[in-house]
Design a protein around this motif. Structure first.
Motif, short mmCIF file in Angstrom:
data_model
loop_
_atom_site.label_atom_id
_atom_site.label_comp_id
_atom_site.label_asym_id
_atom_site.label_seq_id
_atom_site.Cartn_x
_atom_site.Cartn_y
_atom_site.Cartn_z
N MET A 1 0.84 -1.22 0.00
CA MET A 1 0.00 0.00 0.00
C MET A 1 0.87 1.26 0.00
N ALA A 2 1.81 1.30 0.99
CA ALA A 2 2.64 2.51 1.10
C ALA A 2 3.48 2.72 -0.14
N THR A 3 4.08 1.64 -0.64
CA THR A 3 4.95 1.80 -1.81
C THR A 3 4.12 2.17 -3.04
N PHE A 4 2.89 1.61 -3.12
CA PHE A 4 2.02 1.94 -4.26
C PHE A 4 1.67 3.43 -4.23
N LEU A 5 1.28 3.93 -3.05
CA LEU A 5 0.88 5.35 -2.95
C LEU A 5 2.09 6.27 -3.16
N ARG A 6 3.26 5.83 -2.68
CA ARG A 6 4.45 6.66 -2.90
C ARG A 6 4.74 6.75 -4.39
N GLU A 7 4.69 5.60 -5.06
CA GLU A 7 4.96 5.59 -6.51
C GLU A 7 3.94 6.46 -7.24
N LEU A 8 2.69 6.39 -6.78
CA LEU A 8 1.63 7.21 -7.41
C LEU A 8 1.95 8.71 -7.24
N PHE B 1 1.03 15.38 17.32
CA PHE B 1 1.50 15.40 15.93
C PHE B 1 1.65 14.00 15.34
N TRP B 2 1.64 12.97 16.23
CA TRP B 2 1.61 11.60 15.69
C TRP B 2 0.31 11.35 14.92
N LEU B 3 -0.75 12.09 15.29
CA LEU B 3 -2.04 11.87 14.63
C LEU B 3 -1.97 12.17 13.13
N GLY B 4 -1.07 13.09 12.77
CA GLY B 4 -0.87 13.38 11.35
C GLY B 4 0.24 12.54 10.76
N LEU B 5 1.32 12.36 11.54
CA LEU B 5 2.51 11.70 10.99
C LEU B 5 2.29 10.19 10.79
N ALA B 6 1.68 9.53 11.77
CA ALA B 6 1.54 8.07 11.66
C ALA B 6 0.72 7.67 10.43
N PRO B 7 -0.45 8.27 10.19
CA PRO B 7 -1.19 7.90 8.97
C PRO B 7 -0.39 8.19 7.70
N PHE C 1 2.88 8.08 7.41
CA PHE C 1 3.87 7.00 7.29
C PHE C 1 3.21 5.72 6.78
N TRP C 2 2.04 5.39 7.34
CA TRP C 2 1.37 4.15 6.92
C TRP C 2 1.00 4.20 5.44
N LEU C 3 0.56 5.38 5.00
CA LEU C 3 0.07 5.49 3.62
C LEU C 3 1.18 5.65 2.59
N PHE C 4 2.22 6.43 2.93
CA PHE C 4 3.19 6.82 1.89
C PHE C 4 4.62 6.35 2.14
N GLU C 5 4.90 5.90 3.34
CA GLU C 5 6.29 5.57 3.64
C GLU C 5 6.47 4.08 3.87
N THR C 6 7.71 3.68 4.03
CA THR C 6 8.00 2.27 4.31
C THR C 6 8.68 2.20 5.68
N GLU C 7 9.22 1.02 6.00
CA GLU C 7 9.82 0.85 7.33
C GLU C 7 11.01 1.79 7.52
N THR C 8 11.62 2.28 6.42
CA THR C 8 12.79 3.15 6.59
C THR C 8 12.42 4.45 7.32
N ALA C 9 11.20 4.95 7.10
CA ALA C 9 10.80 6.19 7.78
C ALA C 9 10.66 5.96 9.29
N TRP C 10 10.10 4.79 9.65
CA TRP C 10 9.96 4.47 11.08
C TRP C 10 11.33 4.30 11.72
N GLN C 11 12.25 3.66 10.96
CA GLN C 11 13.63 3.49 11.48
C GLN C 11 14.31 4.85 11.60
N PHE C 12 14.08 5.69 10.59
CA PHE C 12 14.77 6.98 10.53
C PHE C 12 14.50 7.83 11.78
#
Ligand SMILES: C[S@@+](CC[C@H](N)C(=O)[O-])C[C@H]1O[C@@H](n2cnc3c(N)ncnc32)[C@H](O)[C@@H]1O
Length: 207
Positions: free
Chosen positions: A1-8, A154-160, A162-173
């Protein structure tokens, strides 16, 4: 999902720019977001600047207003093509940030925005070494990227996001001690400013 939306969002620049502009509202808008990392630096017309992972030139556009010696670099041929069309005042290079095709001690300023969170920890480490190598002694690395919010709201905006557009690298970062990494490579006087409830960090380090 995240990689698909990022690519989009990468395929359709209007989508990427709309998301970026919306996120930038948290720091007072696009102009402020795009210049936060370097607005108070002394930049002259001949200051050699590298906009690392420049995308379609979203921040390059602001850097060329200060210097005539800006190079944008990105791994994606599509991004480079768009950046060339959007911001023709800069030069562009298609390459990987972890393997920079520049000689040692070349740039006065290396800037990167909204990109390092896409890197694996190993790639991130290699990029920081490369940035250090291509900076002149006294040169500055200035970056803007995500940070773990200090205001939990601010997690209320950031977490969704990350879930929608990012991958595990953002969580690690957001768990990485970036200041420690920069210092380990040799950067000095590293400082961090937090914005948007701590969800955005501006870091600067000097070679
Ligand atoms: C989220 S965009 C950021 C674009 C722009 N800097 C901005 O502030 O909006 C991340 C960019 O990093 C590029 N990128 C990802 N990994 C890369 C790498 N290893 N080397 C160079 N560019 C890379 C992608 O192609 C993409 O254009």
């Amino acid at each position: 999902m995240a990689t698909f939306l990022r690519e989009l969002s990468y395929r359709h620049q209007w989508l990427y720019d709309s998301i970026s502009r919306t996120a930038a509202l948290s720091v007072g808008g696009e102009d402020r977001f795009r210049t936060l990392a370097f607005k108070d630096l002394e930049i002259h017309v001949d200051t050699a600047i590298l906009d690392l992972c420049c995308g379609s030139g979203q921040t390059t556009e602001y850097l060329v207003r200060a210097s005539d010696a800006v190079i944008g670099l990105d791994a994606s041929p599509r991004s480079i093509e768009r950046a060339q069309a959007n911001v023709p005042q800069a030069q562009y290079v298609q390459a990987f940030a972890q393997d920079l095709p520049f000689e040692d001690n070349h740039f006065d300023l290396v800037h990167t925005s909204a990109a390092l969170h896409e890197m694996t920890p190993d790639t991130l480490n290699r990029i920081i070494w490369e940035v250090f190598r291509v900076l002149k002694p006294g040169g500055i690395f200035a970056l803007a990227d995500f940070h773990k919010p200090t205001n939990l709201a601010f997690w209320l905006g950031l977490a969704p996001f990350f879930w929608l557009f990012e991958t595990e690298t953002a969580w690690q970062f957001v768990e990485i001690d970036l200041l420690g990494l920069l210092s380990a490579v040799g950067f000095q006087r590293c400082d961090r400013q937090l914005h948007a409830g701590g969800s955005l960090q501006i870091i600067r380090g000097h070679k």
